[in-house]
Design an enzyme around this catalytic site. Structure first.
Site, mmCIF file in Angstrom:
data_model
loop_
_atom_site.group_PDB
_atom_site.id
_atom_site.type_symbol
_atom_site.label_atom_id
_atom_site.label_comp_id
_atom_site.label_asym_id
_atom_site.label_seq_id
_atom_site.Cartn_x
_atom_site.Cartn_y
_atom_site.Cartn_z
ATOM 1 N N CYS A 2 0.165 -0.961 -0.090
ATOM 2 C CA CYS A 2 0.111 -0.151 0.332
ATOM 3 C C CYS A 2 0.518 1.432 -0.145
ATOM 4 O O CYS A 2 1.792 1.536 0.521
ATOM 5 C CB CYS A 2 -1.249 0.142 1.334
ATOM 6 S SG CYS A 2 -2.073 -1.654 1.286
ATOM 7 N N TRP A 73 -3.397 -2.712 -2.188
ATOM 8 C CA TRP A 73 -2.832 -4.393 -1.799
ATOM 9 C C TRP A 73 -3.798 -4.753 -0.871
ATOM 10 O O TRP A 73 -3.362 -4.654 0.154
ATOM 11 C CB TRP A 73 -2.018 -3.621 -1.787
ATOM 12 C CG TRP A 73 -0.598 -5.511 -2.111
ATOM 13 C CD1 TRP A 73 -0.860 -6.178 -3.731
ATOM 14 C CD2 TRP A 73 -1.085 -7.076 -0.972
ATOM 15 N NE1 TRP A 73 -1.006 -7.465 -3.368
ATOM 16 C CE2 TRP A 73 -0.629 -8.056 -2.402
ATOM 17 C CE3 TRP A 73 -1.274 -7.191 0.090
ATOM 18 C CZ2 TRP A 73 -0.718 -9.260 -1.926
ATOM 19 C CZ3 TRP A 73 -0.650 -8.014 0.422
ATOM 20 C CH2 TRP A 73 -0.751 -9.356 -0.257
ATOM 21 N N ASN A 99 -1.270 1.403 6.470
ATOM 22 C CA ASN A 99 -0.994 0.967 5.552
ATOM 23 C C ASN A 99 -0.043 -0.534 6.761
ATOM 24 O O ASN A 99 0.503 -0.076 7.584
ATOM 25 C CB ASN A 99 0.759 1.383 4.761
ATOM 26 C CG ASN A 99 1.519 -0.072 3.963
ATOM 27 O OD1 ASN A 99 1.589 -1.048 4.232
ATOM 28 N ND2 ASN A 99 2.780 0.778 3.999
ATOM 29 N N GLY A 100 -0.511 -1.622 6.880
ATOM 30 C CA GLY A 100 0.312 -2.612 8.001
ATOM 31 C C GLY A 100 -1.108 -3.395 8.091
ATOM 32 O O GLY A 100 -2.108 -3.565 6.951
ATOM 33 N N GLU A 487 15.819 -17.842 -10.457
ATOM 34 C CA GLU A 487 15.750 -16.674 -10.327
ATOM 35 C C GLU A 487 14.562 -16.386 -11.292
ATOM 36 O O GLU A 487 14.114 -15.503 -11.500
ATOM 37 C CB GLU A 487 16.718 -15.653 -10.043
ATOM 38 C CG GLU A 487 16.732 -14.089 -10.203
ATOM 39 C CD GLU A 487 15.434 -12.860 -10.019
ATOM 40 O OE1 GLU A 487 14.963 -13.875 -8.804
ATOM 41 O OE2 GLU A 487 15.690 -12.282 -10.090
ATOM 42 N N LYS A 491 11.101 -14.603 -12.561
ATOM 43 C CA LYS A 491 10.271 -13.541 -13.200
ATOM 44 C C LYS A 491 9.645 -13.788 -14.551
ATOM 45 O O LYS A 491 8.727 -13.325 -14.147
ATOM 46 C CB LYS A 491 12.028 -13.193 -13.855
ATOM 47 C CG LYS A 491 12.596 -12.382 -13.597
ATOM 48 C CD LYS A 491 12.762 -11.113 -12.436
ATOM 49 C CE LYS A 491 12.241 -11.358 -11.444
ATOM 50 N NZ LYS A 491 13.092 -10.945 -10.330
ATOM 51 N N HIS A 510 14.914 -36.871 -11.361
ATOM 52 C CA HIS A 510 14.504 -37.548 -10.352
ATOM 53 C C HIS A 510 12.718 -36.608 -10.199
ATOM 54 O O HIS A 510 12.049 -37.007 -8.998
ATOM 55 C CB HIS A 510 15.097 -36.927 -8.951
ATOM 56 C CG HIS A 510 16.521 -37.154 -8.398
ATOM 57 N ND1 HIS A 510 16.449 -38.289 -8.856
ATOM 58 C CD2 HIS A 510 17.713 -37.329 -9.001
ATOM 59 C CE1 HIS A 510 18.044 -38.920 -8.505
ATOM 60 N NE2 HIS A 510 18.754 -37.299 -8.617
#
Ligand code: M6R
Length: 614
Positions: A2, A73, A99-100, A487, A491, A510
């Site tokens: 947020c 968010w 926010n939080g 990574e 992405k 495997h």
């Protein structure tokens, strides 16, 4: 997560709020809202982006010199118009943005419901607004006691908050409060700009105050006063922002992510500038000066991080064990903090974070501190919470990273980890002077080599065109290139929504090999390194099952060229530094695939840049 922004001064607040929200949108973008303060408080909010909010208010009255804005968010309650911030208390005394996460909100909410409060939204934020009001009314609705009401309410709140608060009865005042979630106050000429990071502020002033946990800032036309939750006056520490406007603009690129990919030669140079000297083969990390001996003598190094920073940490594990022979482990911060890990006094914990605000990483730091470990930080955002929570550390100096998918932060983190491992390796004599000097030279040349890889962008785009419709993808690598495989897969999935997995190449047989068929792109990191022959065998195994092979190889490789469907060459370098080169084509590949699939690259669905909730 947020973004929050506020303004109090002589200017029209609306333009500052909207511009600020656009700059903060990378922190959350499922709904947006503003409240104009003063004598006639108004709230406008809706589900969607800041542009939807602009359309909503187009013909409405948004005048005023005091205001707050929020881009969300979602945590508590789905993204919709009602759950969007700002939230007003039931009797209209308070309007707040937050926010939080308020952890004890259920208990607080039922307590308020028992006192007759009725809630419109499913948010924890509305609980806070009503809690402020409850205390305010209890104290006689006396405007002089408005701050006391907020302070007393916050004393019983558990969890994290960055808050901006308007009180209807004190129309020329804006209150900010912080615990866990960042708040920066920009100081102008008889005006204040408040935000969850400095990006909306830098255009107006470079004098800022970073609020500390438990701080409450009271801003009005008579100035700023700072107290803590116990009502003890605090001295504001004014910092100078080291940030310029063009660092946070796209500068002609279509997306921040692309701009940030292209910035990497510069950002890596900035990360080693002043620390690594090519001519004198000198390496010094000033931020570690006071703890360097502790690091050299560490019994064990534990790296904690999340997401891309965790992948950088995994590269760090390989680097530290090879260069220093100090046992090193890498932990997901979220797992580390909950599984009662064994931490001893001689352990050094290194927390890695781009934002410096990731809640799980912060919690892991606190746990390690309590256990008596020396806790260091590797962080990009200057003045953020992690550098303040750690005893020492190294800034990455990559510059602001705004694209939600982390790119230049990763290479800057790996650069710092490389320098740390080199410095310790030389000091504990696991690296010879010659080995050390060779690494200095190699590291110094990395940015030039990245420039060469970036020149291949058009070819990588052609590959993207061929594989963009895949539903799944596999990324394989060995040794230093295993974290790069992880990574690359991260992405791809986060911006293109293609399911992708990163695997140690030898592990493929495997299990994951069962997935391979002619529709499966398999990205193989296959540079000339100690396990080259083995990776060639792995490529053969993929080829035998008709997988589409995209190989990242060392310049001049002819063997793999004959096996793979597509070959992207990278310049030769020491294997230990190869993550810094091989990750670049993977970043570009995901970028182009996401663009071709019509995805919102900079604001992928369900994500936010800094994950400040647990
Ligand atoms: O700010 P941090 O480095 O602590 O963030 C950690 C992760 O949230 C972050 O790397 C995330 O995984 C990125 N979206 C990856 O591109």
């Amino acid at each position: 997560m947020c973004g929050i922004v506020g303004y109090i001064g002589q200017r029209e607040a609306y333009n500052i709020l909207i511009k600020g929200l656009k700059r903060l949108e990378y922190r959350g973008y499922d709904s947006a809202g503003i409240a104009m303060g003063g004598d006639n408080p108004r709230i406008y909010k809706c589900k969607g982006k800041v542009s939807d909010l602009e359309a909503l208010v187009e013909n409405l009255d948004f005048s005023g010199n005091i205001g707050i804005g929020h881009t969300r968010w979602a945590t508590h309650g789905e993204p919709n118009d009602v759950n969007a911030h700002p939230h007003r208390s039931m009797n209209g005394h308070f309007i707040i943005i937050h926010n939080g996460i308020i952890e004890n909100y259920t208990k607080l909410k039922s307590g308020l419901e028992n006192k007759g409060y009725v809630f419109e939204s499913q948010t924890d934020t509305e609980v806070l607004a009503n809690l402020f009001e409850y205390f305010y009314i209890k104290e006689g609705s006396d405007p002089k006691k408005c701050v006391d009401a907020i302070r007393n309410a916050l004393r019983i709140v558990e969890g994290a908050y960055g808050l901006l608060i308007l009180c209807k009865d004190v129309p020329k005042q804006l209150i900010a409060a912080k615990k866990g979630s960042p708040i920066v106050v920009g100081i102008g000429d008889q005006e204040y700009f408040i935000a969850s990071d400095a990006s909306p502020i830098v255009e107006y002033t470079n004098s800022v105050i970073y609020l500390k946990d438990d701080d409450i800032a009271i801003l009005s036309d008579s100035g700023l006063s700072l107290i803590n939750l116990k009502n003890i006056p605090q001295t504001p520490n004014i910092h100078k922002l080291d940030l310029s406007l063009d660092q946070i603009e796209k500068n002609g690129f279509d997306h921040y992510m692309l701009k940030e990919i292209y910035e990497q030669p510069r950002s890596i140079r900035d990360t080693y500038r002043g620390r690594l000297n090519f001519e004198s083969k000198f390496l010094r990390l000033g931020g570690l000066f006071n703890v360097f001996n502790d690091l050299v003598n560490a019994d064990r190094i534990i790296i904690v991080a999340c997401g891309t920073s965790w992948h950088a940490g995994l590269v760090g594990e390989y680097l530290f064990e090879e260069f220093t022979r100090i046992p090193t482990e890498v932990e997901y911060a979220s797992e580390f903090r909950y599984r009662n890990p064994v931490i001893k006094k001689g352990d050094v914990v290194i927390a890695i974070s781009q934002s410096g605000e990731t809640a799980d990483t912060l919690a892991a730091i606190q746990l390690a501190k309590r256990a008596g470990a020396i806790v260091l930080g590797i962080c990009n955002v200057v003045g953020s919470s992690i550098p303040r929570e750690t005893v020492a550390g190294v800034y990455t100096h990559a510059g602001p990273e705004i694209g939600v998918a982390s790119t230049k932060a990763f290479t800057a983190q790996v650069t710092v980890l490389t320098m740390m491992a080199m410095a310790v390796g030389l000091a504990n004599k696991n690296l010879t002077q010659k080995e050390f000097e060779d690494l200095v030279e190699e590291l110094y040349l990395i940015p030039d080599k990245i420039e060469k890889i970036l020149e291949k962008a058009d070819y990588i785009k052609e590959i993207a065109e061929k594989v963009k419709d895949a539903n799944n993808a596999l990324y394989l690598g060995r040794g230093y290139l295993f974290p790069v495989a992880l990574e690359g897969a991260l992405k791809l999935k986060e911006i293109s929504y293609i399911h992708a997995e990163g695997y140690p190449a030898a592990e493929m047989k495997h299990g994951p090999i069962a997935l391979i068929d002619e529709k499966m792109p398999v990205v193989v990191l296959a540079t000339k390194d100690p396990s080259y022959d083995k990776i060639v065998s792995n490529i053969q195994e993929v080829k035998a099952r008709k997988g589409q092979i995209i190989a990242i190889v060392t310049e001049g490789d002819t063997v793999i060229r004959n096996l793979a469907d597509f070959v992207i060459e990278v310049p030769a370098c020491d294997f230990a530094l190869s993550p810094l080169l091989t990750v670049i084509p993977l970043q570009l590949l995901s970028y182009y695939i996401a663009v071709m699939r019509g995805c919102n690259v900079d604001q992928p669905r369900n994500l936010a840049k800094s994950v400040t909730v647990e």
